[in-house]
Design an enzyme around this catalytic site. Structure first.
Site, short mmCIF file in Angstrom:
data_model
loop_
_atom_site.label_atom_id
_atom_site.label_comp_id
_atom_site.label_asym_id
_atom_site.label_seq_id
_atom_site.Cartn_x
_atom_site.Cartn_y
_atom_site.Cartn_z
N GLU A 218 4.96 9.05 2.22
CA GLU A 218 4.11 9.95 1.44
C GLU A 218 2.85 10.31 2.23
O GLU A 218 2.44 11.47 2.29
CB GLU A 218 3.68 9.29 0.12
CG GLU A 218 4.80 9.04 -0.88
CD GLU A 218 5.50 7.70 -0.69
OE1 GLU A 218 5.40 7.11 0.42
OE2 GLU A 218 6.17 7.25 -1.64
N GLY A 274 -2.38 -4.77 1.22
CA GLY A 274 -2.74 -3.41 0.81
C GLY A 274 -3.57 -3.39 -0.46
O GLY A 274 -4.61 -2.73 -0.55
N GLU A 360 1.99 -5.65 -8.67
CA GLU A 360 2.65 -5.75 -7.37
C GLU A 360 2.55 -7.20 -6.87
O GLU A 360 3.42 -7.67 -6.14
CB GLU A 360 2.01 -4.78 -6.35
CG GLU A 360 2.89 -4.53 -5.14
CD GLU A 360 2.45 -3.35 -4.29
OE1 GLU A 360 3.08 -2.27 -4.35
OE2 GLU A 360 1.45 -3.48 -3.56
N LYS A 515 12.43 3.05 -1.47
CA LYS A 515 12.02 3.80 -0.26
C LYS A 515 13.25 4.12 0.58
O LYS A 515 13.41 5.25 1.06
CB LYS A 515 11.07 2.95 0.59
CG LYS A 515 9.69 2.76 0.06
CD LYS A 515 8.86 2.06 1.16
CE LYS A 515 7.58 1.48 0.62
NZ LYS A 515 6.87 0.64 1.58
O1 F6P Z 1 3.98 0.27 -2.41
C1 F6P Z 1 4.14 -0.58 -1.34
C2 F6P Z 1 2.96 -0.55 -0.43
O2 F6P Z 1 3.33 -1.26 0.72
C3 F6P Z 1 1.68 -1.13 -1.03
O3 F6P Z 1 1.66 -2.51 -1.05
C4 F6P Z 1 0.66 -0.50 -0.17
O4 F6P Z 1 -0.61 -0.63 -0.71
C5 F6P Z 1 1.18 0.91 -0.13
O5 F6P Z 1 2.59 0.77 -0.05
C6 F6P Z 1 0.68 1.76 1.00
O6 F6P Z 1 1.02 1.20 2.24
P1 F6P Z 1 0.31 1.67 3.57
O7 F6P Z 1 -1.13 1.36 3.44
O8 F6P Z 1 0.97 0.90 4.66
O9 F6P Z 1 0.54 3.15 3.71
#
Ligand code: F6P
Length: 551
Positions: A218, A274, A360, A515
């Site tokens: 994304e 995260g 989460e 994903k």
């Molecule tokens: O939704 C899964 C996840 O890995 C979260 O834990 C994390 O905050 C988010 O995606 C975004 O991940 P990144 O910071 O690696 O883009």
């Protein structure tokens, strides 16, 4: 005892003691009776930490319940795990990582080691670099490619790389530089980026690409589109990217691959989860908005609660108490969800932030040894600002059939910049909070309804059985420090619960399958490719989508 010998939670004597207590002493807990028998609980069940006053007297517990819950915490090793976390041990077992968000707010002279290296100097080096950059943007010294001042900051990230800064920006709006426009783009729905930039001048816009891994589809997709938008607006000179894009990440290689100069990268580390990351480099957009000094005040707030969690005795340890109450409701009273209801417009994104933090972390169904759990783990966390909720879903909390423990959060003073007339509304706002806490706890009996002259056939409809538990968190004012205190309170509450449930609160494998499947399905939607292995229902949906798309 080896890890595989860890007794299952529900076979522990402390667990059985709580189950028995629920069956016997608290078979039918009633808040009216609990207060009648023990009026002192209103004073006694209050815990203070920093600027927070947490009143948990309106919960369906007694001294005995709390003592039994503390025994469960001690037996399940909550305190040992807490100390191991603060020491930097690898308590995230499935990813073999330390869990050190607490190091992000440690003082400069602290020593916290990961693999023999003190990480505190690195933390402060990044904070200083962020502060330097934030100051340059705020002062106008950092200009865009055409020399124009930066007036818009767009954070592109998702999950923990979005929710924290987006929530905190709303929460601390009164402390922000109002001449800057901040926007947060997370959804891969192109409409998100479109709406965020449609009225902005690219020459005045800085994109902050926030991604721990820098592989999140994304974020990379949105960042790529943002770059196209920028280059289109600025005549296509690739050199513009360096003045308009910075990255927040642990992955320098991927940042460079994307085309962002790593000199414009703000680093953090794999020991920052995260959902625990917004006081790391991930908070850069917030720091630009509120300034480095306010950001540091916020970190100080986090630290107040870290120290409290680490040192306060169990009966006065606020995150421990909140965690234990959640265990009581989820595991012994059948509650499935937990409402967080701030009486503050500025906390409009607070509960959404907590959803990731809590769900989460603790949405797990195997224990740390990989065995299926036989007990409930994390609750569904939900809620919106309280007054709005009162005119929407509070009906169900008051008169529905479900047990929904709730936190009510309010402040003694409105933020300073409101006009006198708007400030005067604050008492009305808080009157609602106190009224709801009272109504939820004590309800209105059918006799009280009758005494008001209500016709008999309407009495059942207008009776409030009450007995709905709430915890009230009261603070003086929503300052950066208080926000930090609130977040740390919930971080550690979630920690306590995960420790008791013996789950790994720091991984998130549950997000992976979707994903992978999305990547597999996408070619079927864009190119009409055959996707082997689609189940019949999904295959039919894909076919229908393609048909509709062509119409
Ligand atoms: O939704 C899964 C996840 O890995 C979260 O834990 C994390 O905050 C988010 O995606 C975004 O991940 P990144 O910071 O690696 O883009």
């Amino acid at each position: 005892m080896s890890e595989t010998d860890t007794p299952k939670l529900d076979r522990r004597p402390e667990w059985t003691a709580l189950a028995d207590h629920r069956k016997d002493a608290l078979a039918h807990p009633d808040l009216r009776e609990l207060f009648a028998d023990d009026p002192g609980r209103a004073e006694r069940y209050v815990v203070r930490v920093g600027d927070l006053r947490i009143d948990y007297s309106k919960n369906l517990v007694t001294d005995e319940t709390l003592a039994l819950l503390r025994e469960l915490a001690a037996a399940t090793g909550v305190f040992e795990l807490r100390d191991a976390m603060f020491r930097g041990e690898r308590i995230n077992i499935t990813e073999d990582r330390a869990v050190l968000h607490t190091a992000l707010r440690a003082p400069r002279d602290a020593v916290i080691e990961v693999d023999g290296e003190n990480v505190v100097p690195k933390v402060h080096a990044v904070l200083d670099k962020m502060a330097g950059f934030a100051d340059r943007v705020r002062s106008g010294e950092w200009t865009g490619h055409t020399g124009k001042r930066i007036r818009n900051v767009v954070n592109i990230g998702i999950g923990g790389s979005d929710l924290g800064p987006a929530m905190a920006y709303e929460a601390l709006r009164a402390f922000t530089d109002r001449s800057l426009t901040l926007r947060f783009v997370s959804n891969v729905d192109g409409a998100d980026l479109h709406e965020a930039v449609r009225d902005l001048d690219p020459a005045e816009t800085l994109f902050i690409v926030a991604s721990k891994t820098f592989t999140t589809i994304e974020t990379i997709t949105n960042a790529t589109s943002a770059r196209s938008w920028l280059l289109e607006g600025l005549g296509g000179d690739e050199k513009a990217v360096a003045r308009h894009f910075v990255a927040l990440s642990t992955n320098a290689e991927k940042v460079a691959d994307f085309g962002i100069d790593t000199a414009n990268m703000f680093e953090f580390w794999d020991w920052v989860g995260g959902r625990y990351s917004y006081d790391s480099a991930i908070g850069l957009s917030l720091m630009i908005a509120i300034g480095p000094d306010r950001f540091r005040e916020m970190l100080d707030g986090f630290r107040i609660v870290d120290e409290h969690f680490r040192n306060a005795e169990a009966p006065a340890n606020a995150p421990l108490i909140l965690g234990l109450l959640g265990v009581w409701y989820g595991n012994f009273m059948g509650a499935q969800s937990h409402a967080v209801l701030p009486y503050s417009h500025y906390l409009s994104k607070f509960t959404a932030y907590l959803q990731q933090l809590d769900m989460e972390s603790n949405g797990k169904s195997v224990d740390r040894e990989g065995r299926p759990v036989q007990w409930q783990t994390g609750p569904v966390v939900w809620g919106t600002p309280g007054t709005n909720g009162q005119h929407a879903y509070y009906q169900l909390i008051h008169q529905g059939t479900k047990l929904i423990p709730a936190d009510l959060i309010g402040f003694a003073r409105p933020v300073a910049e409101l006009s006198d007339e708007l400030k005067a509304q604050h008492d009305l706002l808080m009157a609602n909070l106190f009224a709801q806490g009272q109504a939820l706890a004590f309800g209105k009996t059918s006799d009280e309804v009758r005494a008001e002259g209500v016709p008999e056939e309407q009495v059942p409809h207008r009776t409030f059985r009450g007995n709905h538990p709430t915890t009230t968190v009261l603070a003086t004012e929503l300052t950066p420090s208080v926000l930090g205190q609130l977040i740390a309170l919930y971080e550690h509450k979630v920690f306590v619960q995960g420790a008791i449930w013996n789950i790994d609160s720091f991984d998130q494998w549950g997000v992976e399958l979707g994903k992978v499947l999305a990547k597999r399905v996408e070619p079927a939607l864009t190119e009409g490719a055959d996707v082997p292995g689609l189940d019949p229902s999904t295959a039919a949906l894909v076919a229908a989508y393609r048909e509709l798309k062509e119409v």
